[in-house]
Design a protein around this motif. Sequence first.
Motif, PDB file in Angstrom:
ATOM      1  N   ARG B 215       0.851  -1.200   0.000  1.00 32.03           N
ATOM      2  CA  ARG B 215       0.000   0.000   0.000  1.00 32.03           C
ATOM      3  C   ARG B 215       0.883   1.245   0.000  1.00 32.03           C
ATOM      4  O   ARG B 215       1.889   1.295   0.726  1.00 32.03           O
ATOM      5  N   VAL B 216       0.457   2.223  -0.774  1.00 33.11           N
ATOM      6  CA  VAL B 216       1.171   3.490  -0.852  1.00 33.11           C
ATOM      7  C   VAL B 216       0.184   4.601  -0.477  1.00 33.11           C
ATOM      8  O   VAL B 216      -0.922   4.649  -0.995  1.00 33.11           O
ATOM      9  N   VAL B 217       0.596   5.463   0.455  1.00 30.18           N
ATOM     10  CA  VAL B 217      -0.260   6.561   0.908  1.00 30.18           C
ATOM     11  C   VAL B 217       0.466   7.875   0.689  1.00 30.18           C
ATOM     12  O   VAL B 217       1.605   8.033   1.149  1.00 30.18           O
ATOM     13  N   GLU B 218      -0.185   8.820   0.060  1.00 27.67           N
ATOM     14  CA  GLU B 218       0.455  10.117  -0.127  1.00 27.67           C
ATOM     15  C   GLU B 218       0.207  10.999   1.105  1.00 27.67           C
ATOM     16  O   GLU B 218      -0.938  11.215   1.498  1.00 27.67           O
ATOM     17  N   VAL B 219       1.312  11.461   1.711  1.00 28.88           N
ATOM     18  CA  VAL B 219       1.253  12.435   2.819  1.00 28.88           C
ATOM     19  C   VAL B 219       2.192  13.560   2.407  1.00 28.88           C
ATOM     20  O   VAL B 219       3.401  13.487   2.632  1.00 28.88           O
ATOM     21  N   PRO B 220       1.655  14.612   1.769  1.00 33.09           N
ATOM     22  CA  PRO B 220       2.535  15.594   1.108  1.00 33.09           C
ATOM     23  C   PRO B 220       3.449  16.370   2.061  1.00 33.09           C
ATOM     24  O   PRO B 220       4.571  16.689   1.687  1.00 33.09           O
ATOM     25  N   ASN B 221       2.971  16.661   3.267  1.00 26.94           N
ATOM     26  CA  ASN B 221       3.794  17.444   4.202  1.00 26.94           C
ATOM     27  C   ASN B 221       3.904  16.739   5.539  1.00 26.94           C
ATOM     28  O   ASN B 221       3.284  17.147   6.529  1.00 26.94           O
ATOM     29  N   PRO B 222       4.693  15.689   5.592  1.00 29.01           N
ATOM     30  CA  PRO B 222       4.747  14.905   6.838  1.00 29.01           C
ATOM     31  C   PRO B 222       5.338  15.709   7.985  1.00 29.01           C
ATOM     32  O   PRO B 222       6.219  16.542   7.791  1.00 29.01           O
ATOM     33  N   ALA B 223       4.834  15.448   9.185  1.00 32.89           N
ATOM     34  CA  ALA B 223       5.348  16.126  10.380  1.00 32.89           C
ATOM     35  C   ALA B 223       6.700  15.539  10.754  1.00 32.89           C
ATOM     36  O   ALA B 223       6.963  14.360  10.526  1.00 32.89           O
ATOM     37  N   HIS B 224       7.568  16.369  11.313  1.00 29.58           N
ATOM     38  CA  HIS B 224       8.825  15.876  11.888  1.00 29.58           C
ATOM     39  C   HIS B 224       8.679  15.859  13.395  1.00 29.58           C
ATOM     40  O   HIS B 224       8.263  16.841  14.004  1.00 29.58           O
ATOM     41  N   GLU B 225       9.066  14.731  13.988  1.00 28.60           N
ATOM     42  CA  GLU B 225       8.946  14.574  15.444  1.00 28.60           C
ATOM     43  C   GLU B 225       9.555  15.739  16.214  1.00 28.60           C
ATOM     44  O   GLU B 225       8.955  16.251  17.150  1.00 28.60           O
ATOM     45  N   SER B 226      10.765  16.152  15.806  1.00 29.01           N
ATOM     46  CA  SER B 226      11.468  17.185  16.584  1.00 29.01           C
ATOM     47  C   SER B 226      10.674  18.482  16.600  1.00 29.01           C
ATOM     48  O   SER B 226      10.652  19.191  17.603  1.00 29.01           O
ATOM     49  N   GLU B 227      10.001  18.779  15.471  1.00 30.44           N
ATOM     50  CA  GLU B 227       9.202  20.016  15.412  1.00 30.44           C
ATOM     51  C   GLU B 227       7.956  19.884  16.286  1.00 30.44           C
ATOM     52  O   GLU B 227       7.565  20.826  16.978  1.00 30.44           O
TER      53      GLU B 227
END
Lengths: 217, 236
Positions: B215-227
Amino acid sequence: MTNTEEIGWSRDEMARRLAVDIPDGSYVNLGIGIPELVARFVPEGRTLIYHTENGLLGMGPSPEKGAGDPELINAGKRQVTALAGAAYFHHADSFAMIRGGHIDLCVLGAMQVACNGDLANWSTGEPDAIPAVGGAMDLVAGVKSVYVITQHCTKTGEPKLVERCTYPLTGRGVINRVYTELAVIDVTPAGFEVVELCPGVEFEYVRERTGAPLRRR
Amino acid sequence: MIDKRVKGPGEAVADIPDGATVMIGGFGEAGSPVELIHALIDRGARDLTVISNNTGSGEVGLAALLKADRLAKVVCSFPRTANSTVFPDLYRRGKIELELVPQGTLAERIRAGGAGIPAFYTPAAVGTPLAEGKESRVFDGKEYLLERWLRADFALIKGQCADTHGNVVYNKTARNFGPIMAMAAKVSIVQVRSVVSPGEIDPEVVVTPGIFVDRVVEVPNPAHESELVAAGASYP
């Protein structure tokens, strides 16, 4: 037996002393802490390739402020850069480099080193400690030479160079050489042997702070 | 026709049941599939076994999944983070089982699982407490430990770009466990910044071939943990 930090090399000087011993062209893995300092002191004219086990060969220094990528980090999870000629790879390949004997040298911190080359650097073994081992056991099992860089004694003055490790082992008979603020010490079949004393430090002074027999070369 | 796209993270993890074994990619925040993990929290599956190098930071991503009390066990090399107390609290209270594995052994057990190799010998951990109870054998004068493969029901992975056939490329050191976890799970789910048509990724640069991806899911702006951690975020 207190505060050995006032006598001998500073941390930077320890790192510089170690860096001098790394041959040009080596592939090197540096552990977290004092080992990281070694990269700053590589003598002019030598090129070393730094391996970080999370998946990068050709690791460079920290990025300029704001220019980093949270997905370009080192094993200490700090942002780094990739130099010209760098390569990314997945974890199984990264540890194939380590276990397969392709990395020339790794430099680690230590809680204890024994005179037979045993290393303890991952856990105090206390009941409420959270055990976390990371890649240390793979590194000591597979890298061609394993050096330790560490203060000669703990903060409370206990020797870190000992007859037998009392903390849980990272590996058996794996350490080749130890750099402390007092001396450079080889692990030989006959035990600890001083290769070089920090200028101004007497052999006896080092011997008194070492928890195992110490010989002069 | 092959099209492995699913609509969103929620749909991608909708069939992960209680008791499943789930591999979660990432080394620290690099490659951590935060949106898929949060969708798994929403999904509500319990008693999971998670195979992952770390145990998350702050109270987001993997740490949030732990905090939500969804895991029975973690298989992990470094379950300690400067900025998260979630795992240590659970561990000290005896609420979670830990299988501590040297990092290279963890990677190779996963690779072996994906490659159909049920066990292998490794020199790592010989003579240490982590060798206790393991078979050992001497080859050419040196001692090695027998280690078993690791396989999973699902893998949650973060890539950079995929095509609809599931061919994946990664971003820098976010690659880490992705390629081997994709091989070792029955159902591999990859979130990527962009999904493209077959042919748009040069076959010479494909890192994970589509055969390993379900399965492929598009997440255009993934969150970064550190942020997220810096912003004091927690999930849900």
